[in-house]
Write an enzyme that holds these catalytic residues in place. Sequence first.
Site, PDB file in Angstrom:
ATOM      1  N   SER A  18       0.902  -1.175   0.032  1.00 47.59           N
ATOM      2  CA  SER A  18      -0.149   0.144   0.005  1.00 47.59           C
ATOM      3  C   SER A  18       0.938   1.246   0.173  1.00 47.59           C
ATOM      4  CB  SER A  18      -0.945  -0.062   1.085  1.00 47.59           C
ATOM      5  OG  SER A  18      -1.870   1.198   1.316  1.00 47.59           O
ATOM      6  N   ILE A  68       4.559  10.725   4.469  1.00 50.05           N
ATOM      7  CA  ILE A  68       3.484  11.122   3.814  1.00 50.05           C
ATOM      8  C   ILE A  68       2.230  11.756   4.698  1.00 50.05           C
ATOM      9  CG2 ILE A  68       1.859  10.707   1.713  1.00 50.05           C
ATOM     10  CD1 ILE A  68       4.942  10.867   0.944  1.00 50.05           C
ATOM     11  N   LEU A  70      -0.603   9.759   4.797  1.00 50.20           N
ATOM     12  CA  LEU A  70      -1.971   9.162   4.353  1.00 50.20           C
ATOM     13  C   LEU A  70      -2.762  10.384   3.746  1.00 50.20           C
ATOM     14  CD1 LEU A  70      -2.795   6.916   7.500  1.00 50.20           C
ATOM     15  CD2 LEU A  70      -1.771   6.195   5.358  1.00 50.20           C
ATOM     16  N   CYS A 127       0.139   3.223  10.831  1.00 47.52           N
ATOM     17  CA  CYS A 127       1.136   4.103  10.074  1.00 47.52           C
ATOM     18  C   CYS A 127       1.627   5.236  10.999  1.00 47.52           C
ATOM     19  CB  CYS A 127       0.046   5.152   9.159  1.00 47.52           C
ATOM     20  SG  CYS A 127       0.859   6.506   8.326  1.00 47.52           S
ATOM     21  N   THR A 190       6.180   0.594   7.904  1.00 52.69           N
ATOM     22  CA  THR A 190       7.602   1.200   8.207  1.00 52.69           C
ATOM     23  C   THR A 190       8.302   1.494   9.457  1.00 52.69           C
ATOM     24  OG1 THR A 190       6.653   3.558   7.952  1.00 52.69           O
ATOM     25  CG2 THR A 190       7.270   2.555   5.943  1.00 52.69           C
ATOM     26  N   GLY A 214      12.215  -0.175   2.459  1.00 55.35           N
ATOM     27  CA  GLY A 214      13.316  -0.517   1.672  1.00 55.35           C
ATOM     28  C   GLY A 214      14.421  -1.749   2.269  1.00 55.35           C
ATOM     29  N   GLY A 241      11.256  -4.359   2.154  1.00 52.32           N
ATOM     30  CA  GLY A 241      12.428  -4.594   1.457  1.00 52.32           C
ATOM     31  C   GLY A 241      12.710  -5.365   0.377  1.00 52.32           C
ATOM     32  N   GLY A 262       7.060  -3.008  -2.148  1.00 56.51           N
ATOM     33  CA  GLY A 262       6.479  -1.605  -2.082  1.00 56.51           C
ATOM     34  C   GLY A 262       7.676  -0.651  -2.705  1.00 56.51           C
TER      35      GLY A 262
HETATM   36  C1  LIG Z   1       5.812   6.587   0.115  1.00 54.18           C
HETATM   37  C2  LIG Z   1       5.046   5.259   1.019  1.00 54.18           C
HETATM   38  C3  LIG Z   1       3.748   5.326   0.950  1.00 54.18           C
HETATM   39  C4  LIG Z   1       3.048   4.358   2.022  1.00 54.18           C
HETATM   40  N1  LIG Z   1       1.693   4.418   2.272  1.00 54.18           N
HETATM   41  C5  LIG Z   1       1.109   3.417   2.929  1.00 54.18           C
HETATM   42  C6  LIG Z   1      -0.278   3.513   3.464  1.00 54.18           C
HETATM   43  O1  LIG Z   1      -0.756   4.127   2.713  1.00 54.18           O
HETATM   44  N2  LIG Z   1      -0.784   2.450   3.864  1.00 54.18           N
HETATM   45  C7  LIG Z   1      -0.162   1.478   4.531  1.00 54.18           C
HETATM   46  O2  LIG Z   1      -0.478   0.697   5.259  1.00 54.18           O
HETATM   47  N3  LIG Z   1       1.298   1.457   4.369  1.00 54.18           N
HETATM   48  C8  LIG Z   1       1.790   2.295   3.609  1.00 54.18           C
HETATM   49  N4  LIG Z   1       3.163   2.465   3.357  1.00 54.18           N
HETATM   50  C9  LIG Z   1       3.949   1.227   3.982  1.00 54.18           C
HETATM   51  C10 LIG Z   1       4.348   0.182   2.757  1.00 54.18           C
HETATM   52  O3  LIG Z   1       2.874  -0.413   2.172  1.00 54.18           O
HETATM   53  C11 LIG Z   1       5.166  -1.156   3.243  1.00 54.18           C
HETATM   54  O4  LIG Z   1       4.491  -1.638   4.445  1.00 54.18           O
HETATM   55  C12 LIG Z   1       6.540  -0.680   3.856  1.00 54.18           C
HETATM   56  O5  LIG Z   1       6.944   0.411   2.899  1.00 54.18           O
HETATM   57  C13 LIG Z   1       7.434  -1.787   3.882  1.00 54.18           C
HETATM   58  O6  LIG Z   1       7.592  -2.389   2.319  1.00 54.18           O
HETATM   59  P1  LIG Z   1       8.884  -1.871   1.330  1.00 54.18           P
HETATM   60  O7  LIG Z   1      10.090  -1.811   1.993  1.00 54.18           O
HETATM   61  O8  LIG Z   1       8.575  -3.028   0.306  1.00 54.18           O
HETATM   62  O9  LIG Z   1       8.645  -0.497   0.869  1.00 54.18           O
HETATM   63  C14 LIG Z   1       4.031   3.264   2.663  1.00 54.18           C
HETATM   64  C15 LIG Z   1       5.177   3.251   2.450  1.00 54.18           C
HETATM   65  C16 LIG Z   1       5.918   4.202   1.501  1.00 54.18           C
HETATM   66  C17 LIG Z   1       7.405   3.987   1.059  1.00 54.18           C
END
Ligand SMILES: Cc1cc2nc3c(=O)[nH]c(=O)nc-3n(C[C@H](O)[C@H](O)[C@H](O)COP(=O)(O)O)c2cc1C
Length: 300
Positions: A18, A68, A70, A127, A190, A214, A241, A262
């Site tokens: 997401s 951000i 949300l 979040c 995150t 990441g 990541g 993500g």
């Molecule tokens: C720019 C950005 C916006 C995100 N917005 C949301 C969100 O609206 N809702 C949510 O549950 N997680 C959100 N996340 C978290 C990601 O869905 C994910 O859980 C997290 O980034 C870890 O995965 P990744 O390392 O592959 O990015 C966001 C992450 C990023 C980087």
Amino acid sequence: MTVKLGGLELRNPVLTASGTFASGREFADFVELERLGAVVTKGVSLDPWDGNASPRVAETASGMLNSIGLQNPGVDAFCENDLAWLADVDVPVIVNVSGHSVAGYVGVIERLERETGVAGYEVNISCPNVDAGGMAFGTECSAAAEVTRACRVATTRLLVVKLTPNVTDIVQIARAVEAEGADALSLINTVLGMAVDVETFRPKLSRVVGGISGPAIKPIALRMVWQVSNAVSVPVIGMGGIMSADDAVEFMLVGATAVAVGTANFIDPTVTMRIVDGLAEFCHARGIERVSDLTGAMKA
Ligand SMILES: Cc1cc2nc3c(=O)[nH]c(=O)nc-3n(C[C@H](O)[C@H](O)[C@H](O)COP(=O)(O)O)c2cc1C
């Protein structure tokens, strides 16, 4: 390549995380959306949210910080624009739900229950970038349980609850959410972090702290997916990541039924397709009949 999440059968275990894939439309030139296990949308709230002031992203070693907050146009606009567009795409849609209050989360689900084309919900109680709601619900068992209970009453569709790593014991939260009827758990959101500009002496994010995502967080995410999947009986969607098929395999070996990609989408918008193909090749090369055989197959 199929996997089961609650009552939903997905054509493969690769989902979008997401907030990194909008509602899929922006990626349609790069990705055959029909080849994804599911599209998980950006967080949607009852009313429009502005999000936080800029700067709200900053690059870090092996990751990125975001705050951000949300930002989204609210559930009505989401239905009119994103959901209407997705209706023509043959892919399950899981809507990520945001709220400042229990009633806020439930309100989004109640509104979406009137729409077809929603396979399920991912309730974001994790979040780190909003003052009210968000992670506040995900750091205490009683609050996590309360949101889950209320959302469960509001829908019979797939109910996924997304957990935060910013807790001492994620297993306790996972168990509390499972006990209230969640069909699956997503983890991790995150990790709280910050960065400072040494020229200006200012924080790199206007909100000072944000969430890091990441490759930098992958070992943390793997550890948590392993802990949680050993403690609950509902499926776990692993994320944090994932950049490659091998990363996805690691998450499945520690117990994930599905994975979400993500931050990698920002580096290579075709990454999800590479991971779908790579997972199939990984299994084929090793004589693994079903991708689901990878789930929990880590040897002691
Ligand atoms: C720019 C950005 C916006 C995100 N917005 C949301 C969100 O609206 N809702 C949510 O549950 N997680 C959100 N996340 C978290 C990601 O869905 C994910 O859980 C997290 O980034 C870890 O995965 P990744 O390392 O592959 O990015 C966001 C992450 C990023 C980087």
